[in-house]
Structure formats: C-alpha cells, structure tokens
Design a protein around this motif. Structure first.
Motif, short mmCIF file in Angstrom:
data_model
loop_
_atom_site.label_atom_id
_atom_site.label_comp_id
_atom_site.label_asym_id
_atom_site.label_seq_id
_atom_site.Cartn_x
_atom_site.Cartn_y
_atom_site.Cartn_z
N THR A 191 0.83 -1.21 0.00
CA THR A 191 0.00 0.00 0.00
C THR A 191 0.86 1.26 0.00
OG1 THR A 191 -0.15 -0.18 2.41
CG2 THR A 191 -1.98 -1.08 1.12
N THR A 192 1.98 1.21 0.74
CA THR A 192 2.88 2.37 0.77
C THR A 192 3.51 2.61 -0.59
OG1 THR A 192 3.39 1.88 3.09
CG2 THR A 192 4.88 3.38 1.93
N ILE A 193 3.89 1.53 -1.26
CA ILE A 193 4.50 1.65 -2.58
C ILE A 193 3.51 2.25 -3.58
CG2 ILE A 193 5.41 0.33 -4.53
CD1 ILE A 193 6.61 -1.61 -2.48
N VAL A 194 2.26 1.78 -3.55
CA VAL A 194 1.25 2.29 -4.48
C VAL A 194 0.91 3.74 -4.16
CG1 VAL A 194 -1.07 1.97 -5.38
CG2 VAL A 194 0.32 -0.03 -4.83
N ASN A 195 0.80 4.06 -2.87
CA ASN A 195 0.52 5.45 -2.48
C ASN A 195 1.67 6.38 -2.88
OD1 ASN A 195 -2.11 5.49 -1.33
ND2 ASN A 195 -1.32 4.38 0.45
N SER A 196 2.89 5.86 -2.85
CA SER A 196 4.03 6.68 -3.26
C SER A 196 3.97 6.98 -4.76
CB SER A 196 5.35 5.99 -2.90
OG SER A 196 5.57 4.85 -3.70
N LEU A 197 3.44 6.03 -5.55
CA LEU A 197 3.23 6.28 -6.98
C LEU A 197 2.27 7.46 -7.18
CD1 LEU A 197 2.75 2.70 -8.49
CD2 LEU A 197 4.65 4.25 -8.94
#
Length: 351
Positions: free
Chosen positions: A44-50
């Motif tokens: 979720t953190t990786i996708v939110n960082s996108l």
C-alpha cells in the motif's frame, strides 16, 4: 574504606544506567528505522508513493518513462497523457486491493479516480529480503476502446500516420441477401483495433496516391468509395425514406403503403414487415425524428449498395417523451433508374 566501596558501587551503578539508556536509544533508532523500512516496503505504501510522486502532481510523462505503460502501436504517448489527465485531474484518488493478478505477480492494486478504475499496479517481492517492487502498470480494461475501420482492398489506411498492417485487415462476411449473387460481390474489409485509449483517432486513407474521404460515427470509421454522386444520393435518399417510413409504421404512425413505396415488395424483408402483428405500441400524441445520420455508403457491385441510417425516433406523450434509437444497415438494389430497399439489418449483424 567504606567510602571507596560506596564510590565504586555508584560508579558501576551509574555506568549500567548510562549503558542501558544508550542501548535503549540505539535500539529505538534501530526499531524506528526497521519500522520505517518495513512500512515503506509494504504494497500500500509503494502504491501510495506512486500517487504522490507521479499522479497527484500530474507527472504522467515521467510515469510512462519509468514504468513503460503499454499502449497500441497506432497511438502515441500523448494519447496516454490525455487519458490520464482526463481521469485523474481534479478527482479523488484512492487505491483498492485486487485479487486479479497475472501469473508471476505477487500482489496487485487498483488506482481509482472517484469511482472509476484507471490503473492496475502489479508488484513482485524482492528476490533478496522483504518488500516489493513495482513490476508493471497497465491501463484498466474498462477504459480501453475498440476502434473499427471499414475499408477496401485497393486503399491504403493509416492510423495516426502509421499504415495499418495487412494481417489485421479482414474481409467482411456478407449477409445473405435476396436477389443478389454473393459470389459476384466485392466485400469490404474490417480493421479492428482493440485496446485503444481513445475513440478519436486520426484515420486517413488513399488510393493510387490520392486522398480518400473517411467518415466517422463514434468509434466506427468508414473509408469512402468513388461512387457516382447521383447514384450515391439516390441510394441514401431511398434508404433514409424507407427507414423513416418503417419506424413510423412500427408505431402505427404510418401506412404499409409508405414502406412499400421504397421497398422491393417481393423480398422476405417486406413480407415479414407486412405480416408482423404490431405489438407493444405506446399510446402517444405524435412523434418527431432528430439527429438523422445517413453514412457509411458501400458499393458491393454495379447494382448493390448499402448505407447506415441512424436517428432518434421520439414518441410525444402527454407529459413526457419516449425516445427510441433507430440504427440499421439498409441494403439498396439499383435496377436501371429504380432504387429499392431489399433488407435492413442491425449493424453488429451486418458487420
């Protein structure tokens, strides 16, 4: 003597306390770093960082460059930027977990704009250690369009300046029609471009080095033929008049005689119309036709033609209206100076 022992005790005591606090501080720093590293490695953190790095600031060009989002060979990156801008700009952006993921993918998420699915993000676990990397990003299938082009064997067709490959040009299967020999007809070709980002494409055609007109109806493009202007007008007028008469007759607003005026009465089409018991007629005070389109003119032989007739046939009720969309491929047979409709079919059936 007692003072020295006490002094040594306190020295050891305070040293232990100091070492404890140092260990506590070091441990806290390590724990915070580990937690931060753990959090940053979560899907979720990786996708939110996108979202924060590329989507919120509308850095779509950078997103495409870093993740190479696949697009059709007939479209450009500008089509992609336009699609992303149209769907993301000014919208509430959220993510949701997806259970649909390709083979070899460890996790998948959907990026939404308001309630619209826009991007699918596919993640893979690190080969060494914990955490995930973005493997690929693709446009959600619900946004992809299918563009169709009707053309002919002797024309060169380009989409956005790129010539359409020969292996995707398919001869249309002609419907069974009365009074014509299918073996003597020249079928048009269909070009189907799936996975397109937009219905609006720059479709052009040429024959023997000269430009040929291309008409468009939604996501359907049609390459014109060099049909005699008088013949073309007679075919289109006959098709339109027959369609209008047919639509009126089916709601008891017109007579069968009006349909017969433009139709070959010996054909199965006319006989079916004449023998049909008209049902489900809505009570109404009148009607009107609007948004009339007569296009996609096709010549199959010296005598057989077709065109697409579409319009909105609206019944006028006491306090409201009841619109019905008429859309047919109308086949017209030329016999000398006479033009008669021999069939009407739904576009998807005829094509």
């Amino acid at each position: 003597m007692a003072k020295k022992k006490r002094s040594k005790f306190y020295t050891i005591y305070f040293a232990v306390i100091i070492l404890f606090f140092i260990a506590l501080i070091v441990g806290s720093i390590i724990l915070v770093g580990w937690l931060r590293s753990f959090e940053q490695s979560q899907p979720t953190t990786i996708v939110n960082s996108l979202i924060s790095e590329y989507i919120t600031p509308a850095k779509y060009e950078k997103l495409q460059k870093n993740f190479d989002i696949e697009i059709s060979e007939y479209e450009t990156e500008e089509h992609l930027y336009s699609l992303l801008s149209e769907n993301f700009d000014g919208k509430k952006i959220t993510i949701s977990h997806s259970s649909l993921k390709p083979e070899g993918i460890d996790d998948a998420y959907i990026i939404k704009a308001d309630d619209v699915k826009v991007l699918n993000v596919f993640l893979k676990k690190h080969k060494i250690g914990k955490g995930y990397d973005v493997d690929s990003i693709e446009i959600s299938k619900n946004l992809l369009k299918t563009v169709t082009i009707s053309a002919f064997k002797d024309t060169v067709v380009t989409v956005n300046g790129i010539e359409v490959a020969e292996d995707i040009r398919v001869d249309m299967e002609l419907p069974e029609l009365p009074k014509v020999d299918a073996k003597k007809l020249t079928p048009p070709q269909t070009i189907t471009l799936s996975g397109m980002l937009s219905e609006a494409q720059e479709v052009a055609a040429s024959k023997n080095g000269k430009d040929v007109e291309v008409t468009v109806n939604g996501a359907a493009y049609s390459v014109a033929q060099n049909i005699d202007a008088t013949v073309a007008k007679n075919v289109q007028d006959t098709a339109q008049n027959a369609a209008v008469a047919y639509a009126a007759y089916m709601q008891k607003d017109g007579s069968l005689g009006e349909v017969a005026k433009y139709t070959d009465t010996s054909t199965p089409f006319y006989k079916n119309v004449a023998s049909t018991l008209i049902q489900f007629v809505k009570n109404h005070n009148g009607y009107k036709n609007s948004d009339m389109k007569v296009d996609t003119l096709v010549q199959y032989s010296d005598t057989l033609y077709s065109c697409r007739v579409s319009f909105k046939h609206t019944l006028l009720l006491a306090n409201s209206t009841y619109p019905d969309n008429f859309d047919k491929i109308v086949y017209v047979l030329k016999n000398g100076e006479s033009y008669k409709v021999i069939d009407m079919q739904n576009p998807q059936t005829a094509e």
